[in-house]
Write an enzyme that holds these catalytic residues in place. Structure first.
Site, short mmCIF file in Angstrom:
data_model
loop_
_atom_site.label_atom_id
_atom_site.label_comp_id
_atom_site.label_asym_id
_atom_site.label_seq_id
_atom_site.Cartn_x
_atom_site.Cartn_y
_atom_site.Cartn_z
NE ARG A 106 11.25 10.98 0.05
CZ ARG A 106 10.60 10.64 -1.06
NH1 ARG A 106 9.71 9.66 -1.03
NH2 ARG A 106 10.81 11.30 -2.17
CE LYS A 147 7.87 13.52 -1.58
NZ LYS A 147 7.95 14.63 -2.54
CG HIS A 149 0.35 3.22 0.82
ND1 HIS A 149 1.49 2.96 0.09
CD2 HIS A 149 0.76 3.32 2.11
CE1 HIS A 149 2.53 2.91 0.91
NE2 HIS A 149 2.11 3.14 2.13
CG HIS A 182 -1.19 -3.68 -0.42
ND1 HIS A 182 -1.62 -4.86 -0.98
CD2 HIS A 182 0.17 -3.71 -0.50
CE1 HIS A 182 -0.58 -5.56 -1.39
NE2 HIS A 182 0.52 -4.89 -1.11
CD GLN A 238 1.59 -4.85 -7.60
OE1 GLN A 238 0.80 -5.66 -7.15
NE2 GLN A 238 2.73 -4.58 -7.03
NE ARG A 278 -4.26 7.86 -8.61
CZ ARG A 278 -4.28 8.08 -7.31
NH1 ARG A 278 -3.24 8.61 -6.72
NH2 ARG A 278 -5.34 7.78 -6.58
#
Length: 314
Positions: free
Chosen positions: A127, A129, A137, A140, A201, A256
């Site tokens: 996509r 991104k 990210h 993890h 989280q 963000r």
């Protein structure tokens, strides 16, 4: 080779027949291919192509993971956490009893779900991104399946499986959120709890670290692999720090968050600032694959961007 053979020979014999568990080579190969694709090959392939929408695929993917996570939580509970475990010092049941084998099975399934979740990043690449594929990210999604492969191989069960059950519980909520977000702007009104995803989280990592910390204060505990508990404690603490930093950047400093649309200018055009760029005449900004959409647990996007006129601060 002697060290390799020694490591593999020490595996729980009940786990070896499971898919991808006979050797660390296939698992490591999958993760290396994942890193190569998301960091190099994928962006290069997509450089001169339009981004894929993948709306239907993402909806199906997210809700399948919701169902899988619910099943994993249930199996962990029935394998000991809701039946025979004390929630303190719980050693690994190394027998071939039905409940012990059930724990081995769900421990492997939890690890395999991490391989499935590599598709999170693949969707971002397809996509376009790429700007949302952060260190948090990537780390993890690659580090956890690699370490858990060894954890499942040596210690499938006992108190070391607590964090797997908690993580799967969080993923029920998380992927349900992403499924709704992927469905489009009409579901935005049901996503008012976006900010609390990171809070969930952070709570997860506190619970994981606290549970592992018990071991250090016990006079005696027969859990067979204390090294696993050390790693779990470090893992929970490390990710608590990383996610706390994301929380500060996103919700304290607002770096963000989407910006409000500015009032109309005298010439009838509209102007707004987003990610440090200027929008005029209703032009929608996209830079480095970012857009004002829904925030992923680790700062990535997993949904459709709302219309500019409806952008609000979280």
């Amino acid at each position: 080779m002697d060290l390799y053979n020694h490591l593999v020979d020490g595996f729980d014999p009940r786990i070896k027949p499971y898919f991808l568990m006979s050797s660390p080579v296939p698992m490591s190969g999958i993760l290396l291919c994942y890193l190569f694709f998301v960091l190099h090959l994928g962006p290069r392939i997509m450089a001169n192509r339009k981004p894929f929408q993948l709306k239907e695929a993402m909806i199906v993917y997210n809700f399948v993971l919701v169902a899988l996570s619910i099943y994993i939580v249930y199996e962990f509970l029935m394998s000991g956490w809701a039946t025979t475990f004390t929630w303190r010092c719980d050693p690994i049941d190394t027998s071939d009893s039905p409940q012990a084998l059930r724990m081995v099975s769900v421990a492997w399934l939890f690890w395999f779900s991490k391989i499935i979740e590599l598709m999170d990043t693949v969707f971002f690449v397809l996509r376009k991104k790429q700007g949302q594929i952060t260190f948090l990210h990537i780390f993890h999604h690659s580090f956890m399946p690699w370490t858990w492969w060894w954890g499942v191989g040596y210690a499938p069960g006992g108190m070391g499986s607590f964090h797997a059950m908690v993580n799967s519980s969080v993923h029920v909520v998380m992927y349900f959120y992403y499924g709704l977000a992927a469905a489009g702007p009409r579901f935005q009104k049901f996503l008012w709890w976006k900010k609390y995803m990171t809070a969930i989280q952070l709570t997860q990592f506190v619970l994981i670290s606290l549970h592992a910390t018990q071991w250090y204060f016990m006079d005696r505990c027969d859990y067979q692999f204390p090294l696993v508990l050390h790693l779990i404690w470090m893992y929970g603490t490390f990710f608590f720090v990383l996610f706390s930093n994301f929380w500060i950047q996103a919700y304290v400093k607002g770096k963000r968050l989407p910006k409000q649309v500015a009032p109309s200018q005298p010439n009838g055009s509209t102007a707004a600032h987003a990610n440090g760029k200027h929008l005029k005449n209703g032009t929608k900004l996209k830079e480095n694959g970012t857009s004002n959409g829904f925030t992923h647990e680790n700062g990535t996007l997993n949904g459709s961007a709302p219309y500019m006129g409806k952008m609000k601060k979280a």
